[in-house]
Scaffold this motif. Sequence first.
Motif, PDB file in Angstrom:
ATOM      1  N   ARG A 318      55.802  44.856  32.824  1.00  0.00           N
ATOM      2  CA  ARG A 318      54.517  44.341  32.338  1.00  0.00           C
ATOM      3  C   ARG A 318      54.796  43.007  31.669  1.00  0.00           C
ATOM      4  NH1 ARG A 318      49.322  45.923  30.755  1.00  0.00           N
ATOM      5  NH2 ARG A 318      48.493  44.779  28.955  1.00  0.00           N
ATOM      6  N   ASN A 345      51.560  43.342  36.328  1.00  0.00           N
ATOM      7  CA  ASN A 345      52.070  44.708  36.269  1.00  0.00           C
ATOM      8  C   ASN A 345      52.767  45.007  37.590  1.00  0.00           C
ATOM      9  OD1 ASN A 345      50.985  46.262  33.709  1.00  0.00           O
ATOM     10  ND2 ASN A 345      49.307  44.955  34.433  1.00  0.00           N
ATOM     11  N   THR A 346      53.995  45.497  37.501  1.00  0.00           N
ATOM     12  CA  THR A 346      54.773  45.808  38.694  1.00  0.00           C
ATOM     13  C   THR A 346      55.346  47.209  38.581  1.00  0.00           C
ATOM     14  OG1 THR A 346      55.391  43.492  39.097  1.00  0.00           O
ATOM     15  CG2 THR A 346      56.775  45.186  40.095  1.00  0.00           C
ATOM     16  N   GLN A 371      55.033  47.287  43.772  1.00  0.00           N
ATOM     17  CA  GLN A 371      53.577  47.131  43.771  1.00  0.00           C
ATOM     18  C   GLN A 371      53.202  46.178  42.649  1.00  0.00           C
ATOM     19  OE1 GLN A 371      50.668  48.490  45.627  1.00  0.00           O
ATOM     20  NE2 GLN A 371      49.996  46.712  44.448  1.00  0.00           N
ATOM     21  N   HIS A 372      52.703  44.991  43.024  1.00  0.00           N
ATOM     22  CA  HIS A 372      52.323  43.976  42.053  1.00  0.00           C
ATOM     23  C   HIS A 372      50.809  43.981  41.851  1.00  0.00           C
ATOM     24  CE1 HIS A 372      56.365  42.403  42.273  1.00  0.00           C
ATOM     25  NE2 HIS A 372      56.249  42.178  43.564  1.00  0.00           N
ATOM     26  N   LEU A 373      50.403  43.924  40.604  1.00  0.00           N
ATOM     27  CA  LEU A 373      48.999  43.771  40.230  1.00  0.00           C
ATOM     28  C   LEU A 373      48.919  42.568  39.306  1.00  0.00           C
ATOM     29  CD1 LEU A 373      48.214  47.526  39.462  1.00  0.00           C
ATOM     30  CD2 LEU A 373      47.682  46.282  41.577  1.00  0.00           C
ATOM     31  N   ARG A 375      46.577  39.445  37.485  1.00  0.00           N
ATOM     32  CA  ARG A 375      45.287  38.871  37.097  1.00  0.00           C
ATOM     33  C   ARG A 375      45.570  37.570  36.362  1.00  0.00           C
ATOM     34  NH1 ARG A 375      43.426  42.757  34.418  1.00  0.00           N
ATOM     35  NH2 ARG A 375      43.653  42.038  32.257  1.00  0.00           N
ATOM     36  N   ASP A 394      42.494  37.631  40.992  1.00  0.00           N
ATOM     37  CA  ASP A 394      42.856  38.999  40.646  1.00  0.00           C
ATOM     38  C   ASP A 394      43.278  39.671  41.947  1.00  0.00           C
ATOM     39  OD1 ASP A 394      43.179  41.554  39.747  1.00  0.00           O
ATOM     40  OD2 ASP A 394      41.254  41.673  38.706  1.00  0.00           O
ATOM     41  N   GLN A 395      44.594  39.795  42.145  1.00  0.00           N
ATOM     42  CA  GLN A 395      45.113  40.268  43.418  1.00  0.00           C
ATOM     43  C   GLN A 395      46.199  41.315  43.192  1.00  0.00           C
ATOM     44  OE1 GLN A 395      44.154  39.473  46.536  1.00  0.00           O
ATOM     45  NE2 GLN A 395      42.612  37.968  45.910  1.00  0.00           N
ATOM     46  N   GLY A 396      46.357  42.154  44.182  1.00  0.00           N
ATOM     47  CA  GLY A 396      47.445  43.118  44.210  1.00  0.00           C
ATOM     48  C   GLY A 396      48.156  43.045  45.548  1.00  0.00           C
ATOM     49  N   ARG A 397      49.447  43.355  45.544  1.00  0.00           N
ATOM     50  CA  ARG A 397      50.188  43.323  46.802  1.00  0.00           C
ATOM     51  C   ARG A 397      51.332  44.326  46.735  1.00  0.00           C
ATOM     52  NH1 ARG A 397      52.489  37.748  49.319  1.00  0.00           N
ATOM     53  NH2 ARG A 397      54.011  37.860  47.620  1.00  0.00           N
TER      54      ARG A 397
END
Length: 692
Positions: A318, A345-346, A371-373, A375, A394-397
């Motif tokens: 974080r 956040n990963t 997993q990346h989140l 903002r 604001d993306q996640g991958r």
Amino acid sequence: MGKLPPLSACLLACLLLAPWPLRAAAQQPPVARTVDIREVSVWGRRPMKLIGTERTDLDSSALRQSIALSVADLLTLRTPVFVKQYGRATLSTVSVRGTGPSHTQVTWNGMRIANPMLGMADFSMIPSHFVDEASLLYGSSSLQETGGGLGGLVRLATRPASVEGFGAEYVQGVGMFRTFDEYLRLLWGGRRWQLSTRLFVQSSANDYRYRNRDKMEHVYDEQMQIVGSYHPVERNVSGSFTDVHLLQEAYCRTRGGDRIGLSAWYVHSDRELPLLTTDYADETRFENRQRERTFRGVASWERTRGDYRAGVRAGYVRSWLAYDYRRDPGNGIMTAMTRSRSLVNTLYAQADGEYAPHERWLFSASLSAHQHLVRSADRTVRLQEGGSATVGYDQGRIELDGSLSARWRPTGRLGLSLVMRGSLFGRQWSPLIPALFAEYLLSERGEVVLRASVSRNYRFPTLNDLYFMPGGNPDLRSERGYGYEAGLSFAVGRGRRCTLTGSASWYDQRIDDWILWLPTTKGFFSPVNVKRVHAYGTELQADLRADLARDWRLVLHGTFAWAPSVNTGEPVSPADRSVGRQLPYEPLLSAAVTGRLEWRTWSFEYRWNYYSERYTMSSNDVTLTGTLPDYFMNGLSLGKSFGLPRVELSLRGTVQNLFDEEYLSVLSHPMPGIHAEFFLGIRPRWGRAAGR
């Protein structure tokens, strides 16, 4: 900025007031400083996992040299890479083999710690005393650990401390520019458990003086005619910093022989960004500050039996990042011009295993997920329009990375290795990424080993490349290319009074769709795919260790690199002048030499490194911003240790930029001249706790 109170007062009192049996020590006969032992020859084969790999391992003496050093400093002195930095406690990135900072992967205990927005890590945020094992894997060799490292991989890890009972270590550093460094480590070890707590605090006003070559002051006579001019001497204002690092580790060896580990690392950083050499602003009317709060945690389980090894890891990161730019527009009120906030956040998980059915074969497999989140929001004030605008994303991958490898040693001299790797970024799969390695023992005398490898590599765009506002380009293609490497290594005199080891490597890498941020007609930068980049060159390394006489030892380490990195693609516009030019901020030549002379409890070390000139523009234009001139950097340190009955003391003094050279690592960012720092180390001896 508020300053943290030094830990010295309470810690020195606790450690120095420990009971010393001075009277008993005075009655004991003196102990000899050295003991002669019979020479023992040790023979072994190169590990199967290292077949054909190009890597540099940073030894423990380098990692423990000084608490003021970061991993960026060690890479500068110990490896043939370019470290671009803005001064101490400022952004420091590495360029391996002519590639960019985002082309170098960084792992800590197996988990990637590069920022997913930027794709790179700030090595100034990694204290050397928080790392127990550090390795640099070059180019194709990084594929044995992870994908996407077009330049290579910096592999960092911690390990259980070899200590029985309770142990402690405290180091206090005091330096110029009101710089304070403090390091504390507490240890406890038993038959099955190993516990460790490390705390590192660094702070500085960082207000060094420098001569500003970007400004010119004129001298006038009574008729207001210019009769002379000079470059003014200014002070690096608004460059203070305070960093706090806390690392907690716990390791357990089960009754069945399995090892369970937990590492938790917290970073609290508050740094000001100093004025540029071209800035005429009044430092009292603006504030430029960045802050970071980062937590990294990794839990692991590992089982090793006779012919197989299996392991599982899980982790979490974080990271909260803030950048604030405030200034007084003229009404006496500080107004927030830019207010940027990012939260990352990963989640991380990995499973891997190795199986050796025969001494000539080794098979391994690995699967990892990140997993990346993310903002990111940036509020910018527009003075002319009288309002403000907030932009961001604001993306996640999800990022999956898997590999299968087979290593085979058909004879004692020949070793072959094949790695097949695949990756998933979001919904996009990479093509199959193969890498073939080979090595051959040319001569047992001198351990002359020939190595070669050929590989394919693939790197996906970062989140900022795709979504940054303004400038992100969602139509970017992934970078892909092929690499070829060959090298030779040798080792002469192992087990004798003088040992000489070294290596020479050649590499050639051609990368298509290289991502480069270029200026646009709209006034901001945007990433584009440059057609092709050709990165090639040679690297040389050598180490000498010699016992000169009784109690005397000499250790020398040297590196050299020739690293052309040229844009060989097609112009992206009629005004593009970057084709056929060296990439910006990539030196063609670099070298470093470190020498250490030891006598009994004394040690003297001299450090020297060199970077050739670097262009600041992709067109290599010297009329606008010119080039950053080449520079030589020198430093030295002198240390002495004292072995007392119940405590071990050490004193060390260091001098950086010994000859007070004026130099720049980045355009318009001044660097400090000659400066010194002194360190006092205390290690009590309680029971059998003598290890780290």
